[in-house]
Design a protein around this motif. Structure first.
Motif, PDB file in Angstrom:
ATOM      1  N   TYR A 338       0.838  -1.210   0.000  1.00  0.00           N
ATOM      2  CA  TYR A 338       0.000   0.000   0.000  1.00  0.00           C
ATOM      3  C   TYR A 338       0.870   1.256   0.000  1.00  0.00           C
ATOM      4  O   TYR A 338       0.661   2.171  -0.798  1.00  0.00           O
ATOM      5  CB  TYR A 338      -0.931   0.007   1.202  1.00  0.00           C
ATOM      6  N   ASP A 339       1.856   1.303   0.914  1.00  0.00           N
ATOM      7  CA  ASP A 339       2.723   2.488   0.975  1.00  0.00           C
ATOM      8  C   ASP A 339       3.477   2.688  -0.340  1.00  0.00           C
ATOM      9  O   ASP A 339       3.600   3.821  -0.830  1.00  0.00           O
ATOM     10  CB  ASP A 339       3.729   2.354   2.125  1.00  0.00           C
ATOM     11  N   ALA A 340       3.967   1.583  -0.899  1.00  0.00           N
ATOM     12  CA  ALA A 340       4.690   1.700  -2.170  1.00  0.00           C
ATOM     13  C   ALA A 340       3.768   2.214  -3.270  1.00  0.00           C
ATOM     14  O   ALA A 340       4.179   3.016  -4.115  1.00  0.00           O
ATOM     15  CB  ALA A 340       5.288   0.349  -2.549  1.00  0.00           C
ATOM     16  N   SER A 341       2.515   1.777  -3.262  1.00  0.00           N
ATOM     17  CA  SER A 341       1.550   2.233  -4.268  1.00  0.00           C
ATOM     18  C   SER A 341       1.310   3.726  -4.166  1.00  0.00           C
ATOM     19  O   SER A 341       1.222   4.425  -5.179  1.00  0.00           O
ATOM     20  CB  SER A 341       0.222   1.483  -4.112  1.00  0.00           C
ATOM     21  N   VAL A 342       1.190   4.222  -2.939  1.00  0.00           N
ATOM     22  CA  VAL A 342       0.988   5.656  -2.738  1.00  0.00           C
ATOM     23  C   VAL A 342       2.192   6.439  -3.259  1.00  0.00           C
ATOM     24  O   VAL A 342       2.053   7.454  -3.940  1.00  0.00           O
ATOM     25  CB  VAL A 342       0.750   5.971  -1.252  1.00  0.00           C
ATOM     26  N   LEU A 343       3.374   5.954  -2.951  1.00  0.00           N
ATOM     27  CA  LEU A 343       4.596   6.680  -3.312  1.00  0.00           C
ATOM     28  C   LEU A 343       4.858   6.699  -4.808  1.00  0.00           C
ATOM     29  O   LEU A 343       5.454   7.650  -5.321  1.00  0.00           O
ATOM     30  CB  LEU A 343       5.793   6.070  -2.575  1.00  0.00           C
ATOM     31  N   VAL A 344       4.419   5.671  -5.528  1.00  0.00           N
ATOM     32  CA  VAL A 344       4.677   5.639  -6.977  1.00  0.00           C
ATOM     33  C   VAL A 344       3.500   6.198  -7.779  1.00  0.00           C
ATOM     34  O   VAL A 344       3.529   6.202  -9.004  1.00  0.00           O
ATOM     35  CB  VAL A 344       5.001   4.206  -7.474  1.00  0.00           C
ATOM     36  N   SER A 345       2.462   6.683  -7.095  1.00  0.00           N
ATOM     37  CA  SER A 345       1.266   7.149  -7.797  1.00  0.00           C
ATOM     38  C   SER A 345       1.560   8.329  -8.712  1.00  0.00           C
ATOM     39  O   SER A 345       0.870   8.531  -9.714  1.00  0.00           O
ATOM     40  CB  SER A 345       0.171   7.529  -6.789  1.00  0.00           C
ATOM     41  N   GLU A 346       2.556   9.128  -8.360  1.00  0.00           N
ATOM     42  CA  GLU A 346       3.016  10.213  -9.230  1.00  0.00           C
ATOM     43  C   GLU A 346       4.541  10.160  -9.286  1.00  0.00           C
ATOM     44  O   GLU A 346       5.194   9.955  -8.260  1.00  0.00           O
ATOM     45  CB  GLU A 346       2.576  11.581  -8.696  1.00  0.00           C
ATOM     46  N   LYS A 347       5.093  10.344 -10.450  1.00  0.00           N
ATOM     47  CA  LYS A 347       6.548  10.247 -10.604  1.00  0.00           C
ATOM     48  C   LYS A 347       7.273  11.257  -9.715  1.00  0.00           C
ATOM     49  O   LYS A 347       8.315  10.958  -9.123  1.00  0.00           O
ATOM     50  CB  LYS A 347       6.949  10.455 -12.063  1.00  0.00           C
ATOM     51  N   ALA A 348       6.707  12.465  -9.592  1.00  0.00           N
ATOM     52  CA  ALA A 348       7.351  13.489  -8.775  1.00  0.00           C
ATOM     53  C   ALA A 348       7.400  13.074  -7.303  1.00  0.00           C
ATOM     54  O   ALA A 348       8.379  13.350  -6.599  1.00  0.00           O
ATOM     55  CB  ALA A 348       6.609  14.821  -8.915  1.00  0.00           C
ATOM     56  N   ILE A 349       6.343  12.400  -6.828  1.00  0.00           N
ATOM     57  CA  ILE A 349       6.330  11.918  -5.441  1.00  0.00           C
ATOM     58  C   ILE A 349       7.379  10.819  -5.269  1.00  0.00           C
ATOM     59  O   ILE A 349       8.120  10.793  -4.279  1.00  0.00           O
ATOM     60  CB  ILE A 349       4.931  11.399  -5.058  1.00  0.00           C
ATOM     61  N   ALA A 350       7.433   9.898  -6.237  1.00  0.00           N
ATOM     62  CA  ALA A 350       8.411   8.809  -6.161  1.00  0.00           C
ATOM     63  C   ALA A 350       9.834   9.344  -6.164  1.00  0.00           C
ATOM     64  O   ALA A 350      10.693   8.888  -5.389  1.00  0.00           O
ATOM     65  CB  ALA A 350       8.204   7.844  -7.324  1.00  0.00           C
ATOM     66  N   ASP A 351      10.103  10.321  -7.010  1.00  0.00           N
ATOM     67  CA  ASP A 351      11.440  10.908  -7.071  1.00  0.00           C
ATOM     68  C   ASP A 351      11.793  11.593  -5.749  1.00  0.00           C
ATOM     69  O   ASP A 351      12.923  11.480  -5.253  1.00  0.00           O
ATOM     70  CB  ASP A 351      11.529  11.921  -8.215  1.00  0.00           C
ATOM     71  N   TYR A 352      10.839  12.307  -5.173  1.00  0.00           N
ATOM     72  CA  TYR A 352      11.056  12.985  -3.896  1.00  0.00           C
ATOM     73  C   TYR A 352      11.371  11.952  -2.817  1.00  0.00           C
ATOM     74  O   TYR A 352      12.331  12.088  -2.053  1.00  0.00           O
ATOM     75  CB  TYR A 352       9.812  13.793  -3.526  1.00  0.00           C
ATOM     76  N   PHE A 353      10.541  10.895  -2.747  1.00  0.00           N
ATOM     77  CA  PHE A 353      10.741   9.872  -1.721  1.00  0.00           C
ATOM     78  C   PHE A 353      12.116   9.226  -1.843  1.00  0.00           C
ATOM     79  O   PHE A 353      12.816   9.040  -0.841  1.00  0.00           O
ATOM     80  CB  PHE A 353       9.662   8.799  -1.817  1.00  0.00           C
ATOM     81  N   GLU A 354      12.513   8.882  -3.056  1.00  0.00           N
ATOM     82  CA  GLU A 354      13.791   8.189  -3.218  1.00  0.00           C
ATOM     83  C   GLU A 354      14.966   9.083  -2.835  1.00  0.00           C
ATOM     84  O   GLU A 354      15.985   8.593  -2.354  1.00  0.00           O
ATOM     85  CB  GLU A 354      13.920   7.670  -4.645  1.00  0.00           C
ATOM     86  N   ALA A 355      14.799  10.388  -3.027  1.00  0.00           N
ATOM     87  CA  ALA A 355      15.848  11.308  -2.588  1.00  0.00           C
ATOM     88  C   ALA A 355      15.919  11.348  -1.057  1.00  0.00           C
ATOM     89  O   ALA A 355      17.008  11.402  -0.478  1.00  0.00           O
ATOM     90  CB  ALA A 355      15.585  12.707  -3.135  1.00  0.00           C
ATOM     91  N   VAL A 356      14.760  11.303  -0.397  1.00  0.00           N
ATOM     92  CA  VAL A 356      14.738  11.289   1.067  1.00  0.00           C
ATOM     93  C   VAL A 356      15.286   9.976   1.602  1.00  0.00           C
ATOM     94  O   VAL A 356      16.044   9.940   2.585  1.00  0.00           O
ATOM     95  CB  VAL A 356      13.295  11.501   1.586  1.00  0.00           C
ATOM     96  N   ALA A 357      14.911   8.865   0.967  1.00  0.00           N
ATOM     97  CA  ALA A 357      15.257   7.537   1.483  1.00  0.00           C
ATOM     98  C   ALA A 357      16.700   7.135   1.210  1.00  0.00           C
ATOM     99  O   ALA A 357      17.189   6.165   1.812  1.00  0.00           O
ATOM    100  CB  ALA A 357      14.315   6.492   0.880  1.00  0.00           C
ATOM    101  N   ALA A 358      17.390   7.849   0.337  1.00  0.00           N
ATOM    102  CA  ALA A 358      18.760   7.471  -0.015  1.00  0.00           C
ATOM    103  C   ALA A 358      19.656   7.413   1.222  1.00  0.00           C
ATOM    104  O   ALA A 358      19.878   8.419   1.892  1.00  0.00           O
ATOM    105  CB  ALA A 358      19.324   8.465  -1.027  1.00  0.00           C
TER     106      ALA A 358
END
Length: 499
Positions: A338-358
Motif C-alpha cells: 500500500y505504501d509503495a503504491s501511494v509513493l509511486v502514484s506520481e513520478k514526482a512523489i516517487a522521485d522525492y521519496f527516493e531522494a529522502v530515502a537514499a
C-alpha cells in the motif's frame, strides 16, 4: 472495440435492480495529447494557453496545396507508450482519412488510423480497494490498440449572440487514442484504470495528463447485462474530462439503462454527454458505426514503417515504470504494498521519496513522506512540485531522530518550523534549543516530581500497569517534549515497580 468477454462474473461488482442483479460493462477510449513541441503533421507550436489561432500553420488551416508531413517525435512517443502498456508494436501502420465533419477541423476530415494502428494489444494492471479487510485486488485490463490521430480545434459558442468562434490552436495536435477492451466492471475500476493510465503516461513523459486543460479526456462506453449474459447495447459518453466525472457518468448511465430495460424498453445505441452540474447524461446523437466514416488510406501519407532496432533503441531509454518501481520499493526497502503504491502514484512523489530515502531507513522515510509531507501538502492545497520542504531538509529531520538529537514530538514541531520558515534542520535545533534531554538525572528529577504529586495515580498504575503511560505523558509535557521518550518510559516503570 472488441466484444470478447475475458472476465468471469464477480458478485462483488453486481448492482441491484427491481428484477435482480445486473452487471456493468465498461470500455474506454482515452484521447491523450502527445507531449511534443509541434503538431502531428505541421511545425506549428503545441503550447497551451496561447492567444486564439496563434498556433496555426498553413497545413492546419488546410490551405490549398499544403501537404501533411509526419512528426517523428510523435511516432516515438506513441511507441514509448506502447512499450509502457506492454503492447505489441506494429512495424507497419497506415494513416487513414476519417470522413466525419468537424466544424473546427478545416480540411473537413480527420487523419487517423483504422485497420493498421501503430500499437496493438497490451495490458494495464489496476489495483482496486481496499475492501473491508483492507485488501486490494489486482485486475488486468486489456488494451486493444493505440493509434495516432490529429485533434480538432475548439468551437466557442458563448462569445456572440448569433455567431460561433473557432480557435484552431488545437487543430492538428497529435493525439494517442488508447482503446481498452470491455474489461471494466464498475465505476471504481474505471476510475482506477484512468488513474493508472495517466500515471504511466506521466512516467513515460508522453502525455502530461492534465485533464483540466483537455490534454487527456475519455470516451466511456457503458452497457448493462444480467450477470454472465450477452453484452448489452452500449452507449458512448463523450469527452469526459475528470476521473471523478467518469465515475459519476458510469453510475448514472448504468442506472438509466437498467431502468429502461426493467420497464420493458430497449436501450438505443447512441452518443451521450455528461452534465456534471446535474450529474446525468443526455443524448447527443445516434451512434455511428465505423463504416459510416468511410475510412480510406490517406493518399498524401505513405505507410509508416520502422524496424525492431528502432523500437529497441527507444525501449533502452525508457524510465522505470510505476509497477516495477513499486515492486522494487517493496523488495529492497521492505515497504508495504500500500505504501509503495501511494509513493509511486506520481513520478514526482516517487522521485522525492527516493531522494529522502537514499542512505536512510526506507520505512521511516515513507512514513514521513506519506503522513506528514503529503498531509501538509493536501491541507495547504499544494502539490509535490511546490513543497516548501526539500528532500534534503526532510532527510535532515529523519537523521536527527535517528541520532537521538530530537524526539519524535520535537521532530513534528521542527517539521512545522521548516515548512513555514525554511532553514537547515540541524542549525534550527541548535539555535532554538530543541535538543532532546538525555540527561537521566534531569529526567529522573521530573519523574520523581510527577510521582510525588499524584499518589492516587501511583496506586492505580500498580494495579493496572498500562496506566504508566499517563506518567510518561506528564513527564514529556513537563519537559516540553524534550525528554528522551524511552528513558522516561524506563524510569517511570522502575519508579513504579512495574514491568
Amino acid at each position: 472495440m472488441s466484444l470478447v468477454d475475458t472476465r468471469k462474473p464477480d458478485p462483488k461488482r453486481f448492482i441491484s435492480g427491481a428484477t435482480g442483479d445486473w452487471e456493468i460493462v465498461v470500455g474506454m477510449e482515452v484521447h491523450a495529447q502527445v507531449t511534443s513541441e509541434s503538431k502531428l503533421f505541421s511545425g506549428a507550436s503545441t503550447a497551451f494557453g496561447a492567444e486564439p489561432n496563434a498556433n496555426v500553420s498553413l497545413v492546419d488551416a488546410a490551405m490549398p496545396g499544403m501537404l501533411p508531413v509526419i512528426n517523428e517525435e510523435c511516432v516515438k512517443q506513441a511507441i514509448r507508450t506502447g512499450l509502457g502498456l506492454k503492447a505489441k508494436i506494429n512495424h507497419r501502420s497506415v494513416f487513414d482519412r476519417k470522413n466525419y465533419f468537424y466544424p473546427d477541423l478545416p480540411q473537413g476530415y480527420q487523419i487517423s488510423q483504422y485497420k493498421q494502428p501503430i500499437v496493438g494489444e497490451g495490458t494495464v494492471t489496476i489495483s482496486v480497494g481496499p475492501d473491508r479487510q483492507g485488501n486490494f485486488e489486482d485486475i488486468e485490463v486489456g488494451i486493444e490498440r493505440l493509434h495516432l490521430e490529429q485533434d480538432a480545434g475548439k468551437s466557442i459558442h458563448d462569445q456572440h449572440p448569433t455567431m460561433s468562434y473557432v480557435d484552431l490552436n488545437r487543430s492538428g495536435v497529435a493525439l494517442m487514442e488508447i482503446v481498452s477492451k470491455p474489461d471494466l466492471r464498475s465505476s471504481d475500476e474505471a476510475k482506477a484504470y484512468l488513474t493508472k493510465l495517466r500515471t504511466i503516461l506521466r512516467y513515460l513523459g508522453t502525455c502530461d495528463g492534465n485533464m483540466d486543460e483537455g490534454s487527456m479526456r475519455a470516451d466511456v462506453n457503458v452497457s448493462v447485462r444480467k450477470p454472465g449474459g450477452a453484452f448489452g447495447t452500449r452507449c458512448e459518453i463523450k469527452n469526459v474530462n475528470s476521473i471523478r466525472f467518469v465515475g459519476q457518468a458510469i453510475e448514472y448511465e448504468a442506472r438509466r439503462q437498467i431502468g429502461i430495460i426493467e420497464d420493458g424498453g430497449t436501450v438505443d445505441q447512441e452518443t451521450r454527454l455528461f452534465d456534471p452540474g446535474k450529474g446525468e447524461t443526455r443524448s447527443m446523437r445516434s451512434k455511428e458505426e465505423a463504416h459510416d466514416y468511410r475510412y480510406f488510406p490517406d493518399p498524401d501519407l505513405l505507410p509508416l514503417e520502422f524496424d525492431q532496432a528502432y523500437v529497441d533503441a527507444l525501449a533502452k531509454d525508457l524510465t522505470e515504470l510505476p509497477d516495477d518501481k513499486k515492486n522494487r520499493l517493496v523488495a529492497s526497502l521492505g515497504l508495504s504494498a500500500y505504501d509503495a503504491s501511494v509513493l509511486v502514484s506520481e513520478k514526482a512523489i516517487a522521485d522525492y521519496f527516493e531522494a529522502v530515502a537514499a542512505g536512510r531507513d526506507g520505512k521511516a522515510a515513507a512514513n514521513w513522506v506519506i503522513n506528514d509531507l503529503m498531509g501538509a501538502l493536501n491541507k495547504s492545497g499544494k502539490d509535490i512540485e511546490s513543497t516548501p520542504i526539500s528532500p534534503a531538509q526532510l532527510g535532515g529531520i529523519i537523521d536527527l531522530i535517528k541520532e537521538g538529537v530530537i524526539s519524535g514530538k520535537i521532530a513534528k514541531d521542527l517539521f512545522e518550523i521548516v515548512w513555514t520558515e525554511g532553514g537547515d534542520p540541524r542549525q534550527l535545533v541548535e539555535a532554538r534549543g530543541l535538543k532532546q534531554v538525555t540527561d537521566t538525572g534531569a529526567i529522573e528529577k521530573a519523574v520523581d516530581e510527577i510521582i510525588a504529586a499524584n499518589p492516587d495515580k501511583v496506586e492505580q498504575a500498580k494495579a493496572k500497569p498500562t496506566l504508566a503511560g499517563w506518567f510518561v505523558g506528564q513527564v514529556m509535557k513537563a519537559t516540553g517534549g524534550k525528554a528522551n521518550p524511552q528513558a522516561v518510559n524506563d524510569l517511570v516503570k522502575a519508579k513504579l515497580g512495574i514491568d
